[in-house]
Design an enzyme around this catalytic site. Sequence first.
Site, short mmCIF file in Angstrom:
data_model
loop_
_atom_site.label_atom_id
_atom_site.label_comp_id
_atom_site.label_asym_id
_atom_site.label_seq_id
_atom_site.Cartn_x
_atom_site.Cartn_y
_atom_site.Cartn_z
N SER A 1 -18.32 5.01 2.41
CA SER A 1 -17.59 4.70 1.18
C SER A 1 -18.14 5.48 -0.01
O SER A 1 -19.35 5.74 -0.10
CB SER A 1 -17.71 3.19 0.91
OG SER A 1 -17.40 2.90 -0.43
N THR B 1 -8.45 5.73 -0.41
CA THR B 1 -8.06 4.32 -0.53
C THR B 1 -7.10 4.17 -1.71
O THR B 1 -7.41 4.58 -2.83
CB THR B 1 -9.31 3.44 -0.69
OG1 THR B 1 -10.11 3.62 0.47
CG2 THR B 1 -8.94 1.97 -0.82
N TYR C 1 -12.73 6.94 -3.37
CA TYR C 1 -12.07 6.34 -4.53
C TYR C 1 -12.06 7.46 -5.55
O TYR C 1 -13.13 8.02 -5.85
CB TYR C 1 -12.91 5.20 -5.11
CG TYR C 1 -12.87 3.91 -4.34
CD1 TYR C 1 -11.67 3.29 -4.04
CD2 TYR C 1 -14.06 3.29 -3.95
CE1 TYR C 1 -11.65 2.08 -3.36
CE2 TYR C 1 -14.04 2.09 -3.27
CZ TYR C 1 -12.83 1.49 -2.97
OH TYR C 1 -12.81 0.29 -2.30
N HIS D 1 -7.05 -4.39 2.32
CA HIS D 1 -8.44 -4.33 1.89
C HIS D 1 -9.18 -5.63 2.28
O HIS D 1 -10.05 -6.12 1.58
CB HIS D 1 -8.50 -4.13 0.37
CG HIS D 1 -9.66 -3.30 -0.11
ND1 HIS D 1 -9.52 -2.02 -0.57
CD2 HIS D 1 -10.97 -3.58 -0.24
CE1 HIS D 1 -10.70 -1.55 -0.96
NE2 HIS D 1 -11.61 -2.49 -0.77
N LYS E 1 -5.33 4.91 2.94
CA LYS E 1 -5.72 3.56 3.39
C LYS E 1 -5.30 2.54 2.33
O LYS E 1 -5.66 2.68 1.16
CB LYS E 1 -7.25 3.51 3.57
CG LYS E 1 -7.82 2.12 3.80
CD LYS E 1 -9.30 2.22 4.12
CE LYS E 1 -9.97 0.87 4.25
NZ LYS E 1 -10.16 0.18 2.99
C1 LIG Z 1 -17.97 -5.98 1.51
C2 LIG Z 1 -16.81 -5.06 1.64
C3 LIG Z 1 -16.82 -3.87 0.95
C4 LIG Z 1 -15.74 -2.98 1.05
N1 LIG Z 1 -15.79 -1.77 0.40
C5 LIG Z 1 -14.79 -0.88 0.58
C6 LIG Z 1 -14.88 0.41 0.01
O1 LIG Z 1 -15.85 0.76 -0.63
N2 LIG Z 1 -13.85 1.27 0.21
C7 LIG Z 1 -12.74 0.91 0.94
O2 LIG Z 1 -11.82 1.72 1.09
N3 LIG Z 1 -12.65 -0.30 1.50
C8 LIG Z 1 -13.64 -1.20 1.35
N4 LIG Z 1 -13.57 -2.42 1.96
C9 LIG Z 1 -12.38 -2.76 2.76
C10 LIG Z 1 -12.59 -2.36 4.22
O3 LIG Z 1 -12.62 -0.97 4.40
C11 LIG Z 1 -11.45 -2.92 5.07
O4 LIG Z 1 -10.24 -2.52 4.53
C12 LIG Z 1 -11.49 -4.44 5.17
O5 LIG Z 1 -12.80 -4.91 5.23
C13 LIG Z 1 -10.73 -4.86 6.41
O6 LIG Z 1 -10.70 -6.25 6.52
P1 LIG Z 1 -11.70 -7.10 7.42
O7 LIG Z 1 -12.98 -7.17 6.65
O8 LIG Z 1 -11.02 -8.39 7.54
O9 LIG Z 1 -11.89 -6.36 8.71
C14 LIG Z 1 -14.63 -3.32 1.85
C15 LIG Z 1 -14.63 -4.52 2.55
C16 LIG Z 1 -15.70 -5.39 2.46
C17 LIG Z 1 -15.69 -6.67 3.23
#
Ligand SMILES: Cc1cc2nc3c(=O)[nH]c(=O)nc-3n(C[C@H](O)[C@H](O)[C@H](O)COP(=O)(O)O)c2cc1C
Length: 456
Positions: free
Chosen positions: A142, A192, A166, A307, A283
Amino acid sequence: MAKYPPLARRIPQPSDITPFLRLKSRSGLSRAERRVADAHTIEDLRRLAKRRTPAGPFHYVDGGAESEISMRRAREAFDDLEFNPEILRDVHEVDTTTTVLGKQSALPFGFGPTGGTRMMHAAGESAVARAAERAGIPYGLSTVGTTSIADFAAAAPGARHWFQMYLLSDRERSLRMLAEAQANGFDTLVVTVDSAVVGNRLRDARYGMSYPPQLTVKTFLDASYRVEWWTNLLTTEPYRFTYEEPGVPRSQLTAVKGFTDSSVTFDDLAWMREAWSGPIVLKGIQTLDDAVRAADSGVDGIVLSNHGGRQLDRAIPPLHLLPSVAARVGASTEVMLDTGVRTGADVVAAIALGAKFVLLGRAYLYALMAGGEAGVDRAVQILRAEIRTTMALLGVTSIDELRPEHVTLVSRYTRLASTASESASTPAPLAEPSATSTTSTITTSARPRARKAGTR
Ligand SMILES: Cc1cc2nc3c(=O)[nH]c(=O)nc-3n(C[C@H](O)[C@H](O)[C@H](O)COP(=O)(O)O)c2cc1C
């Protein structure tokens, strides 16, 4: 005379008793491996993670936006579906390999990008990258990760790395990051698109999630029995966010015009295409119209995602959107899915309904919090076994054989006819509920399964 004859008893011999006394063999396992060995599901790892991680970071991972309705419904979408297994198939060998964006993956899922991973466990992204390398699956770093691009690449040089962007208000910095990621062998850019602003995550405020962690009376008490987390934090290098540049104060990067660029549109894809030579994935697609628009814009893949329910609350569960999107754009663009995936059966269902690949977020973060790198290995073991069992019980031996007919999507919410959109965005027709039914079925088997020829 007794109605039933008594049990025929005898004196037990020592050899009858010893099998019950044999201790589970844990020799050769590290402490961390022993800790996670008794976790048999991702939910078990989540419970362990909750015990071992301070409330701030645990709830940062575990929580969603606003009332967490998106998050709950994404899970319900998986819980509610039904499998339609085929019987009497030879399934003694099951192959879980697939291809995604032109390369092989040993499993039909990868680790999606998550920010701040070293806050969950000091081993952070490097540990997850090594576990992904061992599993033979891709992992995305990320923009707001806590490991530099070069350190991430060096941690698992044989693995496939994706870079999640981002777009920063500082466009020049974005371009420098893209160049750095390419120079370090990252092959796929994940942009994203669901985060023009940050969702309102109430648990962060309630559980005092902050960087650096603040020691108040509450967090001090909370910390007192999570000694290992604090020891790891204090005895390893301080976090450095992925977007940071040596010599530039963090405040300088985050203060200007807001940190991320809220004015990004489809037009920005043009300069990204120029700056990045490999596959580009969007995404956070949440409507059929946007999926079509993304496919028309020439991106190589899209991720149906809300997300993890962390952005817009009450957003549609990506699983419900999947069949119509896969049928419409799956032939020209690789359709992936995330949000709510916690079991191997979830992965199999998503692939059957037309996803080319699945991304995980919390599943591997819980594992990391539960047992560091060994925890992530354990999560892969659990999911791999669940995928293999589900495929065998469905009567299929390869990812290619999974079809929409293997799954019936059921929704416990029916869309009201008066408000249902007639536009192309309607994700899937919901059958009229019967008088007695409390659920409705989303018809999927009628949809053709379109795929890029030969890309599986
Ligand atoms: C703690 C956390 C931090 C996240 N940070 C990012 C990020 O920096 N960039 C991004 O595109 N998605 C981020 N996401 C979203 C994840 O890439 C993903 O879309 C999401 O966790 C999928 O759902 P799930 O946790 O139920 O598997 C984050 C998710 C979590 C739980």
